[in-house]
Design an enzyme around this catalytic site. Structure first.
Site, mmCIF file in Angstrom:
data_model
loop_
_atom_site.group_PDB
_atom_site.id
_atom_site.type_symbol
_atom_site.label_atom_id
_atom_site.label_comp_id
_atom_site.label_asym_id
_atom_site.label_seq_id
_atom_site.Cartn_x
_atom_site.Cartn_y
_atom_site.Cartn_z
ATOM 1 N N THR A 159 0.811 -1.217 0.000
ATOM 2 C CA THR A 159 0.000 0.000 0.000
ATOM 3 C C THR A 159 0.838 1.258 0.000
ATOM 4 O O THR A 159 1.955 1.269 0.487
ATOM 5 C CB THR A 159 -0.942 0.002 1.213
ATOM 6 O OG1 THR A 159 -2.228 0.379 0.802
ATOM 7 C CG2 THR A 159 -0.531 0.889 2.304
ATOM 8 N N GLY A 206 4.077 4.690 -7.629
ATOM 9 C CA GLY A 206 3.725 3.454 -8.320
ATOM 10 C C GLY A 206 4.762 3.031 -9.342
ATOM 11 O O GLY A 206 4.935 1.838 -9.607
ATOM 12 N N CYS A 256 7.806 1.780 -6.530
ATOM 13 C CA CYS A 256 7.549 0.753 -5.513
ATOM 14 C C CYS A 256 6.803 -0.435 -6.119
ATOM 15 O O CYS A 256 5.707 -0.266 -6.668
ATOM 16 C CB CYS A 256 6.731 1.348 -4.368
ATOM 17 S SG CYS A 256 6.322 0.146 -3.078
ATOM 18 N N THR A 292 3.118 -1.021 -4.936
ATOM 19 C CA THR A 292 2.172 0.069 -5.186
ATOM 20 C C THR A 292 1.797 0.049 -6.661
ATOM 21 O O THR A 292 2.676 -0.069 -7.513
ATOM 22 C CB THR A 292 2.825 1.424 -4.833
ATOM 23 O OG1 THR A 292 3.204 1.413 -3.463
ATOM 24 C CG2 THR A 292 1.878 2.582 -5.090
#
EC number: 3.4.25.2
Length: 182
Positions: free
Chosen positions: A12, A167, A170, A173
């Protein structure tokens, strides 16, 4: 939750940006189990407190929902007092035998304040109006801090762009981003 252990944060990124009169809380949709993506469109950002508060969570889902329900109960008890509700939740979270085992973090905001809540009893308000938690939190935080100085960008614009950057970097993500605006 051991906030120094990123292993507990997998799956997350939550970002809260306050700019001018706008607050944007964004969360990605990826849920990972170990090295496997099990869901790509989870909703980790919610409106609570009669729609006057936005909350995002990172960590174990069941734990996060338990804490979200507890925060809603505190907001009902202390309406329009987000700070007090957060402090009361943090006290319970830290001292209750059941709650202290919960592994999650929360970012919560209303129109005037934003806080990070942890299982260590922390209720932290950022100096710059930007909060980021989760596995991609540091990437989103760095991007948002860089973008906050760009004229003409709203809190929502900054949150969306910073989440895209997080995003891209990671692996826990994704780009399925939910944004709630106050």
């Amino acid at each position: 939750m051991n906030t120094n252990d990123p292993v507990g944060w997998h799956g997350t990124t939550i970002l809260c940006v306050r700019r001018d009169e706008q607050v944007a809380m964004a969360g990605d949709g990826q849920v990972s189990l170990g090295n496997t993506v099990v869901k790509g469109n989870a909703r980790k950002v919610r409106r609570i407190g009669n729609g006057n508060v936005v909350a995002g969570f990172a960590g174990a889902t069941a734990d996060a929902f338990t804490l979200l329900e507890r925060l809603e109960a505190k907001l009902e008890r202390f309406p329009n007092q987000l700070e007090r509700a957060c402090v009361e939740l943090a006290k319970d979270w830290r001292t209750d035998r059941y709650l202290r085992r919960l592994e999650a973090m929360m970012a919560v905001a209303d129109r005037t304040h934003a806080y990070t809540l942890t299982g260590n009893g922390d209720v932290l308000e950022p100096e710059d109006g930007i909060i980021a938690i989760g596995s991609g939190g540091n990437y989103a935080l760095a991007a948002a801090r860089a973008l906050i100085s760009v004229d003409g960008m709203t809190a929502e614009d900054i949150a969306r762009r910073a989440m895209k950057i997080a995003g891209d970097i990671c692996v826990y993500t994704n780009h399925h981003v939910t944004v709630e605006i106050l």
